[in-house]
Design a protein around this motif. Structure first.
Motif, PDB file in Angstrom:
ATOM      1  N   THR A  55      44.454  39.050  52.712  1.00 57.19           N
ATOM      2  CA  THR A  55      45.640  38.197  52.817  1.00 57.19           C
ATOM      3  C   THR A  55      46.590  38.569  51.690  1.00 57.19           C
ATOM      4  N   ARG A  77      52.160  40.504  54.049  1.00 61.60           N
ATOM      5  CA  ARG A  77      51.477  40.921  55.267  1.00 61.60           C
ATOM      6  C   ARG A  77      51.498  39.838  56.330  1.00 61.60           C
ATOM      7  N   VAL A  78      51.721  40.242  57.587  1.00 65.80           N
ATOM      8  CA  VAL A  78      51.511  39.356  58.736  1.00 65.80           C
ATOM      9  C   VAL A  78      50.069  39.549  59.181  1.00 65.80           C
ATOM     10  N   SER A  79      49.284  38.499  59.133  1.00 67.29           N
ATOM     11  CA  SER A  79      47.865  38.594  59.463  1.00 67.29           C
ATOM     12  C   SER A  79      47.686  39.019  60.911  1.00 67.29           C
ATOM     13  N   ASP A 109      48.318  36.074  63.213  1.00 64.98           N
ATOM     14  CA  ASP A 109      49.729  35.765  63.427  1.00 64.98           C
ATOM     15  C   ASP A 109      50.406  36.821  64.287  1.00 64.98           C
ATOM     16  N   ARG A 110      50.019  38.062  64.088  1.00 62.11           N
ATOM     17  CA  ARG A 110      50.532  39.149  64.924  1.00 62.11           C
ATOM     18  C   ARG A 110      50.273  38.850  66.403  1.00 62.11           C
ATOM     19  N   VAL A 163      54.124  36.774  65.813  1.00 60.21           N
ATOM     20  CA  VAL A 163      54.888  36.830  64.565  1.00 60.21           C
ATOM     21  C   VAL A 163      55.223  38.292  64.255  1.00 60.21           C
ATOM     22  N   PRO A 201      56.831  41.133  61.583  1.00 61.69           N
ATOM     23  CA  PRO A 201      57.137  41.323  60.161  1.00 61.69           C
ATOM     24  C   PRO A 201      58.633  41.528  59.949  1.00 61.69           C
ATOM     25  N   ASP A 202      59.131  41.084  58.803  1.00 60.20           N
ATOM     26  CA  ASP A 202      60.517  41.324  58.422  1.00 60.20           C
ATOM     27  C   ASP A 202      60.591  42.711  57.783  1.00 60.20           C
ATOM     28  N   ASP A 244      48.737  47.639  62.334  1.00 61.20           N
ATOM     29  CA  ASP A 244      47.467  47.074  61.869  1.00 61.20           C
ATOM     30  C   ASP A 244      46.459  48.178  61.585  1.00 61.20           C
TER      31      ASP A 244
END
Length: 358
Positions: free
Chosen positions: A20, A24-26, A29-30, A34, A36-37, A185
């Motif tokens: 974590t 990072r987008v977990s 969440d991916r 969600v 990533p920015d 990922d």
DNA sequence: AACGCGTGGAA
DNA sequence: TTTCCAAGCGT
């Protein structure tokens, strides 16, 4: 989308063991959609170049707090960016960070290019960072190769060719292994694997999702890979630093370093050159404010400040003097009161030097 | 291609 | 204490 068995094994491990991290987008969440920015991904990748996760975390949070969007960073004074970067090292990254933000804001309407080729053209973005942003932020199957990936791949395929000669082969196997599905990922998974299990020393092969297919694990060579050329020994340079303290408030006299080269654009206390054959006896002859009209009493501080840069060790002798408030400063210098020092663009070696004088 | 470029934590 | 090295890039 089809994924190779090897990639699947690692992605399943990543789903359970991903670190974590603030940027990072977990994987969970991916899966929920969600995204990533790209600004966050870019900022974190620049900071992480040759720098540990632990060192980056606080800086990353601070930068996002100061400059929430890339346009904010583009509009910031470079001086403020250098101050915020102070202590993180490799200061050309900070200057390129600012230039890159300006490029994205001015030439790309505030949006990062979405291809590795487009990203590669940005200041401070090289082959690794371009691929990492393309994969993580834009879901493109770019082959992301950093030091972790080099170690993991050289072991997985028992690549005994030394680095950097082995780089093309490593890039090729990473390209072949990178799946069309979840490439971001996957890249992060290989890097997490290298950071937590497939470590330089004493790799935890028994916990590795790839252990059964790892050639170096089978041959017992894992800990010896990747092979690298031996490092050159670092010479020791010596020099002096002068901490001038204003009599009324102990403000410290600072000046700006040249914009390029070592600690380029950062602040410093005045000092001598740093050379391998320094004339220690003559250090004080180089002290600042020689023509100030006052005969300053420069006294050496007990002990020497030691600091190690990328390619040399430094031993700094610190001299201290109290200076009348009326003293006229050279044009390129300024006073910084103790309460203001934490916000100056002072690299760590200079903070050590100032600390030694107090 | 090889070198210059920071820092702090681990062993 | 010393060495090693951590999500590299620019020249």
């Amino acid at each position: 989308m089809k994924t190779s068995p090897a990639a699947n094994e690692l992605l399943e491990w990543y789903d359970r063991h991903a670190r974590t991290l603030p940027w990072r987008v977990s994987p969970e969440d991916r899966r929920l959609g969600v995204v990533p920015d790209p600004y966050h991904v870019w900022l974190s990748e620049i900071m992480l170049q040759q720098t540990t996760v632990a060192a980056v975390k606080d800086y990353y949070v601070k930068f996002l707090s100061l400059w929430p969007r890339v346009g904010d960073l583009a509009a910031a004074p470079e001086e403020d960016v250098m101050k915020a970067w102070a202590g993180l090292g490799y200061y050309s990254r900070a200057r390129n960070l600012k230039r890159c933000a300006e490029t994205v804001a001015d030439q790309h309407e505030g949006s990062f290019p979405e291809t590795a080729e487009g990203l590669l053209a940005l200041p401070g973005v090289g082959p690794y960072t371009a691929a990492a942003i393309a994969a993580i932020a834009f879901d493109q199957p770019a082959a992301v190769v950093d030091g972790n990936v080099e170690r993991v791949m050289s072991r997985l395929f028992e690549i005994t060719t030394p680095l950097p000669e082995a780089k093309p082969e490593i890039k090729a196997v990473m390209t072949a292994l990178t799946p069309a599905s979840r490439p971001g990922d996957f890249a992060q998974a290989v890097m997490d694997l290298g950071a937590t299990l497939c470590t330089p020393k004493r790799p935890a092969c028994s916990l590795c999702p790839w252990s059964s297919g790892c050639e170096a694990r089978a041959s017992g060579l894992a800990e010896t890979l990747p092979r690298k050329a031996p490092k050159k020994t670092k010479p020791t340079r010596t020099g002096a630093a002068f901490v001038a303290l204003r009599e009324s408030d102990n403000a410290v006299m600072l000046r700006r370093r040249p914009p390029k080269g070592l600690l380029g654009g950062m602040s410093e206390v005045p000092g001598t050159e740093w050379s391998v054959d320094a004339d220690e006896a003559g250090f004080v002859l180089s002290a600042p404010l020689q023509d100030s009209g006052t005969d300053l009493d420069w006294r050496p501080v007990a002990g020497v400040v030691r600091h190690t840069f990328t390619h040399f060790h430094l031993e700094l002798t610190i001299f201290r003097a109290h200076v009348p408030d009326s003293t006229l400063l050279p044009g390129n210098c300024w006073w910084s009161a103790p309460a203001e020092l934490p916000d100056e663009a002072l690299p760590t070696v200079m903070r050590k030097a100032i600390e030694a004088a107090f």
